[in-house]
Design a protein around this motif. Structure first.
Motif, PDB file in Angstrom:
ATOM      1  N   SER A   1       0.830  -1.207   0.000  1.00  0.00           N
ATOM      2  CA  SER A   1       0.000   0.000   0.000  1.00  0.00           C
ATOM      3  C   SER A   1       0.864   1.257   0.000  1.00  0.00           C
ATOM      4  O   SER A   1       0.558   2.238  -0.684  1.00  0.00           O
ATOM      5  N   GLY A   2       1.951   1.222   0.760  1.00  0.00           N
ATOM      6  CA  GLY A   2       2.858   2.371   0.786  1.00  0.00           C
ATOM      7  C   GLY A   2       3.508   2.620  -0.550  1.00  0.00           C
ATOM      8  O   GLY A   2       3.611   3.758  -1.019  1.00  0.00           O
ATOM      9  N   ILE A   3       3.953   1.556  -1.209  1.00  0.00           N
ATOM     10  CA  ILE A   3       4.578   1.691  -2.523  1.00  0.00           C
ATOM     11  C   ILE A   3       3.555   2.166  -3.552  1.00  0.00           C
ATOM     12  O   ILE A   3       3.842   3.020  -4.386  1.00  0.00           O
ATOM     13  N   PHE A   4       2.345   1.630  -3.485  1.00  0.00           N
ATOM     14  CA  PHE A   4       1.299   2.032  -4.426  1.00  0.00           C
ATOM     15  C   PHE A   4       0.966   3.511  -4.249  1.00  0.00           C
ATOM     16  O   PHE A   4       0.790   4.233  -5.228  1.00  0.00           O
ATOM     17  N   LEU A   5       0.873   3.986  -3.006  1.00  0.00           N
ATOM     18  CA  LEU A   5       0.580   5.389  -2.756  1.00  0.00           C
ATOM     19  C   LEU A   5       1.693   6.281  -3.301  1.00  0.00           C
ATOM     20  O   LEU A   5       1.441   7.317  -3.904  1.00  0.00           O
ATOM     21  N   LYS A   6       2.948   5.874  -3.104  1.00  0.00           N
ATOM     22  CA  LYS A   6       4.071   6.665  -3.624  1.00  0.00           C
ATOM     23  C   LYS A   6       4.071   6.659  -5.147  1.00  0.00           C
ATOM     24  O   LYS A   6       4.376   7.678  -5.772  1.00  0.00           O
TER      25      LYS A   6
END
Length: 128
Positions: A19-24
């Motif tokens: 989720s963190g990578i997708f948001l970035k």
């Protein structure tokens, strides 16, 4: 389809990281698109105004390219890595400075190549 399926219990940490990578990634996409929407019209506007003022394509090229490069880098870094990322303002500005210096250096170093190819294209147009 796979993303919407429930994950097993042991994969919860991976889901948080994903989720963190997708948001970035989404932040970088928005930043890139925003920077493009601002810097390209800015480059065109500055080129036409400076060409009318200086009547020199070389000076106009440098004014428009450097200004658009600075605007593009600033918008991209601030949106992609400061707003959507986890960089502090100090590191975001430092990253902006380094990227701007690199991009401007490349533009200045490659200017003779751009000028050569432009002249070749103009020569080809005259033949037609």
């Amino acid at each position: 389809l796979i993303i919407s399926l429930p994950s097993p219990e042991f994969a919860q940490e991976n889901n948080i990281a994903f989720s963190g990578i997708f948001l970035k990634s989404l932040g970088v996409i928005i930043a890139s698109f925003s920077a493009y929407l601002v810097s390209e019209p800015l480059a065109s506007l500055l080129f036409s105004k400076s060409f009318n003022y200086f009547n020199s394509s070389s000076i106009s090229y440098f004014i428009s390219t450097i200004s658009a490069c600075i605007a593009d880098s600033f918008i991209f870094i601030m949106i992609g890595f400061y707003i959507f990322g986890d960089l502090t303002l100090f590191y975001a500005l430092q990253m902006f400075l380094h990227i701007s210096i690199f991009k401007i250096s490349i533009d200045l170093l490659l200017y003779p190549c751009f000028e050569y190819f432009t002249n070749c294209l103009k020569a080809q147009e005259k033949k037609c």
